[in-house]
Design an enzyme around this catalytic site. Sequence first.
Site, mmCIF file in Angstrom:
data_model
loop_
_atom_site.group_PDB
_atom_site.id
_atom_site.type_symbol
_atom_site.label_atom_id
_atom_site.label_comp_id
_atom_site.label_asym_id
_atom_site.label_seq_id
_atom_site.Cartn_x
_atom_site.Cartn_y
_atom_site.Cartn_z
ATOM 1 N N SER A 1 -2.854 24.214 51.189
ATOM 2 C CA SER A 1 -3.724 24.103 50.040
ATOM 3 C C SER A 1 -5.176 23.809 50.383
ATOM 4 O O SER A 1 -6.032 23.726 49.502
ATOM 5 C CB SER A 1 -3.200 23.007 49.111
ATOM 6 O OG SER A 1 -3.177 21.747 49.784
ATOM 7 N N SER B 1 -0.740 22.024 55.002
ATOM 8 C CA SER B 1 -1.895 22.402 54.191
ATOM 9 C C SER B 1 -3.216 22.441 54.937
ATOM 10 O O SER B 1 -4.173 23.026 54.449
ATOM 11 C CB SER B 1 -2.042 21.447 52.999
ATOM 12 O OG SER B 1 -1.071 21.711 52.026
ATOM 13 N N LYS C 1 -12.266 18.217 50.748
ATOM 14 C CA LYS C 1 -11.283 18.857 49.866
ATOM 15 C C LYS C 1 -11.227 18.136 48.526
ATOM 16 O O LYS C 1 -11.303 16.907 48.464
ATOM 17 C CB LYS C 1 -9.912 18.825 50.544
ATOM 18 C CG LYS C 1 -8.800 19.549 49.787
ATOM 19 C CD LYS C 1 -7.506 19.482 50.587
ATOM 20 C CE LYS C 1 -6.355 20.185 49.889
ATOM 21 N NZ LYS C 1 -5.104 20.120 50.674
#
Length: 468
Positions: A155, A179, A80
């Site tokens: 996210s 997330s 990420k």
Amino acid sequence: MAGEPQFRSATQLRADFAARRISPVEVMERVLERIAGLDGKLRCFHAVNEAALQAARDADKAIRNNETLGPLHGIPFSVKDLIVTAGMRTTRGSAIFENFVPDFSAPAVERALKAGAILLGKTATSEFGWKAVTDNRLFGETRNPWNPGLTPGGSSGGAAAAVAAGMGPLALATDAAGSTRLPASFCGVFGMKPSFGRIPVFPAPAADSLVHAGIVTRTVRDAALLLSAISGPDERDRNTLPDPCDTKFWDATPALEGMRVAWCPGFGGLPADPLVMEQCAAAVKHYQQAGLKVEEVKLDLPDTSAAFRTLFQGLFGAQLADALPKWRERMDPGLVEMVEAGRKLSAYDLTRAGMARSAFWDALRKTFETYDFLLTPVAGTLPFRLGCDAPEAIAGMPCGFPQWLGFLYPFNLSGQPAASIPCGWTQNGLPVGLQIVGRRFQDGALLRAAAAFEQIRPWADRLPPLSI
């Protein structure tokens, strides 16, 4: 398609490489082909590692030379874009870091590379991971592989969408309010937030007591394999746990007979779409087949929404208030509002939030004196349309931040291990996740419980309707 190299699990690839049925180069070529063919539509990646194919050639050579191999040798993984990677741009989805190239990697990245994994690239995030959908002004919107008109959640939406779409079986993510778990649910893959401190985090986030490292994988055993390689203490993170994580169970059937499970579909009266509840309730029944004693419960827990909002706003206020004068016009407007609210908080506000957090844990821990695991929906909503930062309503009830994440963020406050298990699909083909929460520090037990469900209702062969 499920048996093709780009859709094989990491544990399957590990066995295939050892038996020389397929090479890391063949796998990497198929994964990179998949990214080239689909990422223009899905936008899972902020950047792709140009050296990935050469790294696969080196991994193949090591196998042919009978060298000692790490547990993740030759397996592609993604990271990420909130997590730093040496020599590779880490933008955090923000113009502030548009050209930032770190000279060091986060501990989890270091350990995955040391174990032999090959970095594919950086997956998409919302700006600084502030919201539970995945878009930012640098790279646009990430789309759900099951329906590209819908969000993959966030996210860590890039991580979950990439794994679901065959763009690598392993992904490193983060989780401060769900997330990792929310995108895993929306994308039909396994996502886990281990116990706080299980995976070292560095550099430390502003509110380090909320932010967990997370992992997204095709299967539970893949998660166990990855977690065993990247967990453990690190002096750069004063919160890391000193004991190793017992994840080496994948050669045996998980033994769970006699363990007690609390099924809490409402979790404090939270609204949920009937389609979500239908899939979760059906999945809970399968746990009884695994020898677990399941009881439906109503938990009397304090409302933590105000306390969590204060802590979350404080995280972004402390982190980004100094950047507002220069960068405000290029930041997500919702993030600017979060920062503005955060920098107005007082020590009194934060201390009161901390006290509410402690009261919540004191009530919640009593549940785990009776039960080994807690089951809830991951979210009350199915994936919703692109362009929205949150669902407009759930089951006809309007709800704002953080209430619509009410099944998720409480376990960031408690620090417990929690995972999203793909438990079913609606008639329209949208995945639904069941959340399983374990006792603090009992990550191995949680993985065993998740693996038991996977044996009864495997999901890895169900693929999104995408082709190239």
